[in-house]
Design a protein around this motif. Structure first.
Motif, PDB file in Angstrom:
ATOM      1  N   CYS A  15       0.855  -1.195   0.000  1.00 11.25           N
ATOM      2  CA  CYS A  15       0.000   0.000   0.000  1.00 11.25           C
ATOM      3  C   CYS A  15       0.888   1.241   0.000  1.00 11.25           C
ATOM      4  CB  CYS A  15      -0.902   0.000   1.227  1.00 11.25           C
ATOM      5  SG  CYS A  15      -1.996  -1.423   1.303  1.00 11.25           S
ATOM      6  N   SER A  17       1.105   5.612  -0.507  1.00  7.83           N
ATOM      7  CA  SER A  17       0.330   6.850  -0.360  1.00  7.83           C
ATOM      8  C   SER A  17       1.178   8.034  -0.786  1.00  7.83           C
ATOM      9  CB  SER A  17      -0.114   7.012   1.098  1.00  7.83           C
ATOM     10  OG  SER A  17      -0.752   8.259   1.274  1.00  7.83           O
ATOM     11  N   THR A  21       1.942  10.392   5.423  1.00 13.84           N
ATOM     12  CA  THR A  21       1.103  10.000   6.558  1.00 13.84           C
ATOM     13  C   THR A  21       1.948   9.447   7.695  1.00 13.84           C
ATOM     14  OG1 THR A  21       0.819   7.842   5.555  1.00 13.84           O
ATOM     15  CG2 THR A  21      -0.891   9.460   5.135  1.00 13.84           C
ATOM     16  N   ARG A  23       2.176   6.977  11.266  1.00 14.56           N
ATOM     17  CA  ARG A  23       1.888   5.568  11.476  1.00 14.56           C
ATOM     18  C   ARG A  23       0.402   5.274  11.290  1.00 14.56           C
ATOM     19  NH1 ARG A  23       4.867   2.879  16.647  1.00 14.56           N
ATOM     20  NH2 ARG A  23       6.935   2.586  15.702  1.00 14.56           N
ATOM     21  N   LEU A  24       0.134   4.035  10.785  1.00 14.38           N
ATOM     22  CA  LEU A  24      -1.266   3.647  10.598  1.00 14.38           C
ATOM     23  C   LEU A  24      -1.935   3.440  11.949  1.00 14.38           C
ATOM     24  CD1 LEU A  24      -0.872   1.036   7.714  1.00 14.38           C
ATOM     25  CD2 LEU A  24      -1.608   3.413   7.519  1.00 14.38           C
ATOM     26  N   THR A  25      -3.204   3.778  11.972  1.00 10.83           N
ATOM     27  CA  THR A  25      -3.987   3.554  13.199  1.00 10.83           C
ATOM     28  C   THR A  25      -4.371   2.071  13.293  1.00 10.83           C
ATOM     29  OG1 THR A  25      -6.100   3.961  12.115  1.00 10.83           O
ATOM     30  CG2 THR A  25      -4.929   5.885  13.014  1.00 10.83           C
ATOM     31  N   GLU A  28      -6.986   1.231  10.731  1.00 11.75           N
ATOM     32  CA  GLU A  28      -6.457   1.106   9.378  1.00 11.75           C
ATOM     33  C   GLU A  28      -5.721  -0.225   9.198  1.00 11.75           C
ATOM     34  OE1 GLU A  28      -5.700   5.805   8.210  1.00 11.75           O
ATOM     35  OE2 GLU A  28      -4.206   4.704   9.401  1.00 11.75           O
ATOM     36  N   ILE A  29      -4.987  -0.620  10.233  1.00 10.86           N
ATOM     37  CA  ILE A  29      -4.294  -1.915  10.182  1.00 10.86           C
ATOM     38  C   ILE A  29      -5.300  -3.061  10.097  1.00 10.86           C
ATOM     39  CG2 ILE A  29      -2.851  -3.514  11.512  1.00 10.86           C
ATOM     40  CD1 ILE A  29      -1.372  -1.035  12.605  1.00 10.86           C
ATOM     41  N   TRP A  31      -8.307  -2.932   8.787  1.00 10.35           N
ATOM     42  CA  TRP A  31      -8.854  -2.928   7.437  1.00 10.35           C
ATOM     43  C   TRP A  31      -7.885  -3.573   6.445  1.00 10.35           C
ATOM     44  CZ3 TRP A  31     -13.504  -2.476   5.622  1.00 10.35           C
ATOM     45  CH2 TRP A  31     -14.476  -1.778   6.356  1.00 10.35           C
ATOM     46  N   LEU A  32      -6.583  -3.294   6.603  1.00  8.28           N
ATOM     47  CA  LEU A  32      -5.579  -3.874   5.725  1.00  8.28           C
ATOM     48  C   LEU A  32      -5.513  -5.395   5.886  1.00  8.28           C
ATOM     49  CD1 LEU A  32      -2.575  -1.374   5.817  1.00  8.28           C
ATOM     50  CD2 LEU A  32      -3.971  -2.001   3.844  1.00  8.28           C
TER      51      LEU A  32
END
Length: 281
Positions: A15, A17, A21, A23-25, A28-29, A31-32
């Motif tokens: 992924c 971007s 951005t 760190r992923l929340t 979000e992790i 969802w991934l």
């Protein structure tokens, strides 16, 4: 993120971007991970389909279908027959019955109102009889497509009904012997045996010119034997492959293969036809 392995290959999902951005929340992790799981399932399904298609192509080149493929094809065929029978019964047949009832009510009222119109009355009676014949034919077609008695009470009862129905129009006498059949079979095997006997009787009606037909279904120890015999015209055994196509015996052979059984045919011109099918329980 790695999403799976298949055939010595690893699959990852990357992924990117354009935005800077942080760190992923956790959401979000999550969802991934869900996306990775469904992507893995999709890739596995696609690769399994490719492997199956490749395997079927190899079988096609060998010109020899394995037993499991025969069983699958006949299972699909019976499902299609069953669906068609249900559709006929629930739509066409019910409409015909309703139309016949309306005709009978109209005919009853017509007789009361004007008993002198004999010509019109005769035509209405004839139409009503024709609808009765069509209803009977549709019911028989539904039963041929899906022998409900076999599903409800088993092979022996279904064969008794099949023979009784065939005897009404057959120019020969049919003897059915199932007294020594006590085997417990799965539904697919029962359906295949039923279709084989149905095909034998159909062939006898079209080609045999027989006076007597004998069908015996026996089970003993770990074997099942189906014996068919008629006193009809027979045919030249040396031309068995040609006759198999014209008499529908090829379909019987394929069903015997699906049962993993063995078929022996004995016939000659003017001496009828005898066939024995053996299969292991």
């Amino acid at each position: 993120m790695k999403i799976g392995e298949r055939g010595g290959k690893s699959f990852v999902i990357l992924c990117l971007s354009k935005m800077n951005t942080p760190r992923l929340t956790l959401e979000e992790i999550s969802w991934l991970k869900t996306l990775a799981f469904y992507t893995n399932v999709s890739i596995e399904n696609v690769m399994k389909i490719e492997e199956l298609m490749s395997h079927l192509e190899e079988i096609k080149q060998q010109e020899s279908n394995p037993v499991w493929l025969k069983k699958l094809m006949y299972t699909i065929e019976e499902k299609q027959r069953s669906d068609l029978a249900r559709d006929l019964h629930d739509s066409v047949l019910q409409d015909l019955i309703s139309l016949k009832r309306q005709c009978e009510l109209f005919l009853a009222d017509f007789k009361k109102e004007d008993p002198c119109k004999n010509e019109v009355q005769d035509k209405l009676v004839q139409m009503n009889q024709q609808m009765s014949d069509v209803i009977l034919m549709t019911r028989e077609t539904c039963h041929e497509l899906r022998p409900q008695l076999l599903y409800d009470l088993g092979l022996v009862k279904a064969l008794s009904k099949l023979v009784a129905q065939q005897q009404e129009s057959a120019p020969f006498h049919i003897r059915l012997n199932t007294g020594r059949f006590t085997a417990s079979l799965d539904l697919d095997s029962q359906l295949n045996l039923y279709r084989i006997i149905q095909e034998f009787l159909s062939n006898a009606m079209k080609h045999s010119q027989a006076g007597e037909v004998l069908i015996m279904l026996i089970s003993f120890q770990n074997k099942i034997v189906l014996h068919y015999e008629d006193d009809g015209v027979g045919f030249d055994k040396e031309k068995l492959n040609e006759q198999s196509m014209s008499m529908g015996l090829s379909g019987i052979k394929e069903r015997v293969r699906a049962l993993d059984g063995h078929l022996r045919i004995d016939t000659s011109v003017g001496n009828g036809l005898r066939a024995d099918i053996e299969m292991e329980l």
